[in-house]
Design a protein around this motif. Structure first.
Motif, PDB file in Angstrom:
ATOM      1  N   LEU A 130      -3.294  20.946   7.459  1.00  0.00           N
ATOM      2  CA  LEU A 130      -4.177  21.295   6.354  1.00  0.00           C
ATOM      3  C   LEU A 130      -3.334  21.758   5.174  1.00  0.00           C
ATOM      4  O   LEU A 130      -2.523  22.681   5.291  1.00  0.00           O
ATOM      5  N   ILE A 131      -3.511  21.083   4.025  1.00  0.00           N
ATOM      6  CA  ILE A 131      -2.741  21.371   2.822  1.00  0.00           C
ATOM      7  C   ILE A 131      -3.663  21.974   1.764  1.00  0.00           C
ATOM      8  O   ILE A 131      -4.734  21.419   1.468  1.00  0.00           O
ATOM      9  N   SER A 132      -3.287  23.127   1.215  1.00  0.00           N
ATOM     10  CA  SER A 132      -4.079  23.751   0.154  1.00  0.00           C
ATOM     11  C   SER A 132      -4.034  22.891  -1.107  1.00  0.00           C
ATOM     12  O   SER A 132      -2.997  22.319  -1.460  1.00  0.00           O
ATOM     13  N   VAL A 133      -5.167  22.822  -1.807  1.00  0.00           N
ATOM     14  CA  VAL A 133      -5.295  21.998  -3.012  1.00  0.00           C
ATOM     15  C   VAL A 133      -5.696  22.895  -4.185  1.00  0.00           C
ATOM     16  O   VAL A 133      -6.646  23.675  -4.077  1.00  0.00           O
ATOM     17  N   ASP A 134      -4.984  22.776  -5.301  1.00  0.00           N
ATOM     18  CA  ASP A 134      -5.372  23.545  -6.495  1.00  0.00           C
ATOM     19  C   ASP A 134      -5.266  22.717  -7.771  1.00  0.00           C
ATOM     20  O   ASP A 134      -5.474  23.230  -8.881  1.00  0.00           O
ATOM     21  N   ASP A 135      -4.924  21.421  -7.605  1.00  0.00           N
ATOM     22  CA  ASP A 135      -4.704  20.594  -8.789  1.00  0.00           C
ATOM     23  C   ASP A 135      -5.747  19.499  -8.965  1.00  0.00           C
ATOM     24  O   ASP A 135      -5.571  18.577  -9.749  1.00  0.00           O
ATOM     25  N   ARG A 136      -6.849  19.584  -8.236  1.00  0.00           N
ATOM     26  CA  ARG A 136      -7.919  18.598  -8.399  1.00  0.00           C
ATOM     27  C   ARG A 136      -9.242  19.213  -7.934  1.00  0.00           C
ATOM     28  O   ARG A 136      -9.287  20.279  -7.317  1.00  0.00           O
ATOM     29  N   ALA A 137     -10.333  18.486  -8.228  1.00  0.00           N
ATOM     30  CA  ALA A 137     -11.670  18.942  -7.826  1.00  0.00           C
ATOM     31  C   ALA A 137     -11.946  18.584  -6.362  1.00  0.00           C
ATOM     32  O   ALA A 137     -11.183  17.837  -5.721  1.00  0.00           O
ATOM     33  N   VAL A 138     -13.037  19.097  -5.851  1.00  0.00           N
ATOM     34  CA  VAL A 138     -13.440  18.848  -4.452  1.00  0.00           C
ATOM     35  C   VAL A 138     -13.759  17.379  -4.252  1.00  0.00           C
ATOM     36  O   VAL A 138     -14.426  16.739  -5.072  1.00  0.00           O
ATOM     37  N   GLU A 139     -13.258  16.829  -3.122  1.00  0.00           N
ATOM     38  CA  GLU A 139     -13.539  15.441  -2.739  1.00  0.00           C
ATOM     39  C   GLU A 139     -14.160  15.404  -1.342  1.00  0.00           C
ATOM     40  O   GLU A 139     -14.151  16.402  -0.611  1.00  0.00           O
ATOM     41  N   ASP A 140     -14.687  14.251  -1.001  1.00  0.00           N
ATOM     42  CA  ASP A 140     -15.248  14.066   0.345  1.00  0.00           C
ATOM     43  C   ASP A 140     -14.172  14.338   1.401  1.00  0.00           C
ATOM     44  O   ASP A 140     -12.996  14.034   1.194  1.00  0.00           O
ATOM     45  N   LYS A 141     -14.574  14.962   2.506  1.00  0.00           N
ATOM     46  CA  LYS A 141     -13.714  15.308   3.654  1.00  0.00           C
ATOM     47  C   LYS A 141     -12.897  16.577   3.435  1.00  0.00           C
ATOM     48  O   LYS A 141     -12.225  17.043   4.353  1.00  0.00           O
ATOM     49  N   ASP A 142     -12.902  17.145   2.236  1.00  0.00           N
ATOM     50  CA  ASP A 142     -12.178  18.402   2.003  1.00  0.00           C
ATOM     51  C   ASP A 142     -12.786  19.518   2.853  1.00  0.00           C
ATOM     52  O   ASP A 142     -13.994  19.527   3.136  1.00  0.00           O
ATOM     53  N   GLN A 143     -11.922  20.475   3.219  1.00  0.00           N
ATOM     54  CA  GLN A 143     -12.381  21.649   3.956  1.00  0.00           C
ATOM     55  C   GLN A 143     -12.316  22.848   3.022  1.00  0.00           C
ATOM     56  O   GLN A 143     -11.253  23.162   2.467  1.00  0.00           O
ATOM     57  N   LEU A 144     -13.482  23.507   2.854  1.00  0.00           N
ATOM     58  CA  LEU A 144     -13.605  24.546   1.841  1.00  0.00           C
ATOM     59  C   LEU A 144     -13.936  25.903   2.454  1.00  0.00           C
ATOM     60  O   LEU A 144     -14.432  25.986   3.584  1.00  0.00           O
ATOM     61  N   LEU A 145     -13.681  26.940   1.658  1.00  0.00           N
ATOM     62  CA  LEU A 145     -14.297  28.242   1.868  1.00  0.00           C
ATOM     63  C   LEU A 145     -15.156  28.487   0.642  1.00  0.00           C
ATOM     64  O   LEU A 145     -14.674  28.377  -0.495  1.00  0.00           O
ATOM     65  N   VAL A 154     -16.523  28.080  -5.209  1.00  0.00           N
ATOM     66  CA  VAL A 154     -15.486  27.459  -4.375  1.00  0.00           C
ATOM     67  C   VAL A 154     -14.276  28.388  -4.351  1.00  0.00           C
ATOM     68  O   VAL A 154     -13.657  28.633  -5.391  1.00  0.00           O
ATOM     69  N   LYS A 155     -13.930  28.890  -3.170  1.00  0.00           N
ATOM     70  CA  LYS A 155     -12.834  29.873  -3.060  1.00  0.00           C
ATOM     71  C   LYS A 155     -11.568  29.278  -2.469  1.00  0.00           C
ATOM     72  O   LYS A 155     -10.487  29.844  -2.613  1.00  0.00           O
ATOM     73  N   GLU A 156     -11.708  28.146  -1.786  1.00  0.00           N
ATOM     74  CA  GLU A 156     -10.514  27.512  -1.196  1.00  0.00           C
ATOM     75  C   GLU A 156     -10.805  26.048  -0.961  1.00  0.00           C
ATOM     76  O   GLU A 156     -11.902  25.683  -0.527  1.00  0.00           O
ATOM     77  N   ILE A 157      -9.816  25.208  -1.265  1.00  0.00           N
ATOM     78  CA  ILE A 157      -9.915  23.766  -0.986  1.00  0.00           C
ATOM     79  C   ILE A 157      -8.700  23.371  -0.158  1.00  0.00           C
ATOM     80  O   ILE A 157      -7.563  23.673  -0.537  1.00  0.00           O
ATOM     81  N   LYS A 158      -8.951  22.698   0.943  1.00  0.00           N
ATOM     82  CA  LYS A 158      -7.849  22.168   1.740  1.00  0.00           C
ATOM     83  C   LYS A 158      -8.154  20.724   2.123  1.00  0.00           C
ATOM     84  O   LYS A 158      -9.311  20.330   2.267  1.00  0.00           O
ATOM     85  N   ARG A 159      -7.090  19.957   2.236  1.00  0.00           N
ATOM     86  CA  ARG A 159      -7.255  18.565   2.666  1.00  0.00           C
ATOM     87  C   ARG A 159      -6.376  18.316   3.883  1.00  0.00           C
ATOM     88  O   ARG A 159      -5.371  19.006   4.091  1.00  0.00           O
ATOM     89  N   LYS A 160      -6.784  17.332   4.658  1.00  0.00           N
ATOM     90  CA  LYS A 160      -5.989  16.962   5.821  1.00  0.00           C
ATOM     91  C   LYS A 160      -4.865  16.024   5.412  1.00  0.00           C
ATOM     92  O   LYS A 160      -5.078  15.078   4.653  1.00  0.00           O
ATOM     93  N   GLU A 161      -3.689  16.290   5.926  1.00  0.00           N
ATOM     94  CA  GLU A 161      -2.565  15.376   5.729  1.00  0.00           C
ATOM     95  C   GLU A 161      -2.232  14.779   7.095  1.00  0.00           C
ATOM     96  O   GLU A 161      -1.790  15.479   8.005  1.00  0.00           O
ATOM     97  N   LEU A 162      -2.477  13.476   7.218  1.00  0.00           N
ATOM     98  CA  LEU A 162      -2.262  12.807   8.507  1.00  0.00           C
ATOM     99  C   LEU A 162      -0.780  12.509   8.702  1.00  0.00           C
ATOM    100  O   LEU A 162      -0.083  12.119   7.749  1.00  0.00           O
ATOM    101  N   PRO A 163      -0.265  12.679   9.913  1.00  0.00           N
ATOM    102  CA  PRO A 163       1.132  12.318  10.170  1.00  0.00           C
ATOM    103  C   PRO A 163       1.320  10.806  10.080  1.00  0.00           C
ATOM    104  O   PRO A 163       0.397  10.033  10.320  1.00  0.00           O
ATOM    105  N   SER A 194     -19.888  16.903   6.444  1.00  0.00           N
ATOM    106  CA  SER A 194     -20.327  17.314   7.785  1.00  0.00           C
ATOM    107  C   SER A 194     -21.846  17.298   7.912  1.00  0.00           C
ATOM    108  O   SER A 194     -22.383  17.246   9.016  1.00  0.00           O
ATOM    109  N   LYS A 195     -22.551  17.364   6.780  1.00  0.00           N
ATOM    110  CA  LYS A 195     -24.022  17.385   6.746  1.00  0.00           C
ATOM    111  C   LYS A 195     -24.592  18.570   7.516  1.00  0.00           C
ATOM    112  O   LYS A 195     -25.618  18.459   8.182  1.00  0.00           O
ATOM    113  N   ASN A 196     -23.879  19.694   7.436  1.00  0.00           N
ATOM    114  CA  ASN A 196     -24.366  20.905   8.093  1.00  0.00           C
ATOM    115  C   ASN A 196     -25.383  21.656   7.242  1.00  0.00           C
ATOM    116  O   ASN A 196     -26.043  22.567   7.727  1.00  0.00           O
ATOM    117  N   PHE A 197     -25.471  21.276   5.962  1.00  0.00           N
ATOM    118  CA  PHE A 197     -26.409  21.935   5.067  1.00  0.00           C
ATOM    119  C   PHE A 197     -27.585  21.008   4.762  1.00  0.00           C
ATOM    120  O   PHE A 197     -27.604  19.847   5.178  1.00  0.00           O
TER     121      PHE A 197
END
Length: 428
Positions: free
Chosen positions: A152-167, A239-248, A193-196
């Motif tokens: 999980l990589i923190s993101v601060d240089d772009r807006a929220v995108e699909d699949k991002d993990q937020l707080l 939006v307090k935190e944005i993280k994205r997955k970085e696949l190996p 995730s469609k949890n909301f």
């Protein structure tokens, strides 16, 4: 006790059961003995008044309800046995005559096992399930492993995108009034995730870290909280935190880290072999299901409604047990989902009918093919169960010696019938 049997249409029957006056009087006495401690008669300690005094002071009706239950419990099993019918439902009881010193007469309306007329069952033709492993299958398996080992990589240089993990923080209101459960801080949310509620996550996409904004949604009509169902709501979101997955990267290093293989190609080959076994097993199950369903479709029978209702009862009980194993009651689940017991039963009806038909048809094939399960076959099953449950064979054998082994024999016979149907079928 005397019995009259009247067969009705659609595999229903009436059992008219007469309990003698003498036996019914005994049931009244049993009812008195069961309940005497709760009767309060002036001049007597509780439980010390005679039956005659209780009947005089409270009336015979105070004893009749339990007396009826006692008399039915004592007479109905004998009546079922004497009827010679194979009853497949709970009885619907209709009381005809009930009084002291008189015969007690009631009618038990029951469903009886329907007759099954088998159609073609040997050599039925069905479409063979696909068991081939494709390159796409392997790619999906590799992607799943990449996801599992992603960073999980923190993101601060772009807006929220699909699949991002937020707080996020959020605070919801309806008509300006805040509601219970509508507020949270540092809430973890994965976009997509469609949890909301529908539309909530979509409206967060495009917003930046630290941004505060409104999200407008409408609660669904069937929402579990009736106060909110169908109403528009406004959520203030930050939006307090944005993280994205970085696949190996997929390479030999990745393969050696997640498996016992040194190269990606060797790892792919092992995945291919594993998927082949899995898909073959899945295909075998699908083929078996298709053959059995075809055989069931070819048969005819008239299933009585009470038999279906009893099957649905069992399915609801099983469903409730599964829900309970997850830590919530069926009632809570109904609240959360907006489901009702009537809706749940209706959703289960088609499956219940299919379950009954399948069982009846397979049992009829067992009879038609004269499939019998001998002791040697039972011993094979005991050995298999002992291995499966890591128990001694003797313990398994003892268990079935002390309980009804006929159910196990019947299940084995049915599986042998299924195996025969699949072996005879044409898979095209």
């Amino acid at each position: 006790m005397s019995l009259q049997v009247e067969k009705l249409e659609k595999n229903m029957a009436n059992l008219t059961i007469t309990v003698s006056a003498e036996d019914f009087n005994k049931a009244i006495t049993q009812s008195f003995n069961k309940n005497k401690s709760r009767f309060n008669i002036p001049g007597f300690r509780k439980g010390k008044a005679t039956q005659a005094l209780v009947e005089k002071f409270y009336g015979l009706g105070a004893l009749l309800e339990d007396a009826v239950d006692i008399a039915i419990d004592q007479s109905y099993p004998t009546a079922v046995k004497e009827s010679g019918l194979e009853i497949v439902s709970r009885p619907q009881i209709d009381i005809k005559e009930v009084d002291k010193n008189k015969d007690f007469v009631y009618v038990a309306k029951v469903a009886t096992r329907p007759e099954v007329t088998l159609g073609e069952y040997k050599g039925v033709e069905v479409t063979k399930a696909d068991a081939n492993v494709t390159e796409e299958d392997i790619a999906q398996e590799l992607l799943a492993q990449q996801e599992k080992n992603a960073r999980l990589i923190s993101v601060d240089d772009r807006a929220v995108e699909d699949k991002d993990q937020l707080l996020i923080d959020f605070d919801g209101s309806v008509d300006g009034v805040h509601f219970e459960g509508g507020k949270a801080e540092d809430y973890p949310l994965t976009i997509g995730s469609k949890n909301f509620i529908a539309g909530f996550e979509d409206q967060i996409i495009g917003h930046s870290l630290g941004e505060e904004f409104d999200v407008n949604v409408t609660f669904p009509e069937n929402y579990h909280s009736k106060e909110l169902a169908g109403k528009p709501a406004v959520f203030k979101v930050k939006v307090k935190e944005i993280k994205r997955k970085e696949l190996p990267e997929l390479n030999d290093d990745f393969a050696s880290e997640v498996s016992e293989f040194d190269t990606l190609e060797a790892y792919k080959e092992s995945i291919r072999e594993s998927l082949a076994l899995r898909k073959q097993k899945k295909a075998a199950n699908e083929n078996e299901h298709a053959v059995v369903q075809k055989v069931v479709e070819n048969a005819t029978m008239d299933i009585p409604d009470p038999m279906v209702e009893l099957q649905i009862d069992k399915m609801v009980q099983d469903y409730a047990s599964r829900i309970q194993s997850q830590g919530i009651s069926l009632e809570q689940y109904m609240q959360f989902t907006g489901m009702t017991i009537d809706k749940l039963r209706e959703q289960m009806r088609e499956q219940a009918i299919n379950n009954i038909k399948t069982r009846l048809v397979l049992e009829e094939i067992v009879k038609a093919e004269k499939i019998e399960v001998d002791e040697a076959r039972m011993e094979e099953e005991f050995a298999k169960m002992a291995d499966q449950y890591d128990m001694e064979v003797e313990k398994i054998r003892e268990h079935f010696a002390n309980s009804d082994s006929d159910i196990l024999k019947n299940d084995i016979a049915i599986q042998e019938a299924i195996d025969m149907l699949v072996a005879e079928a044409k898979l095209v």
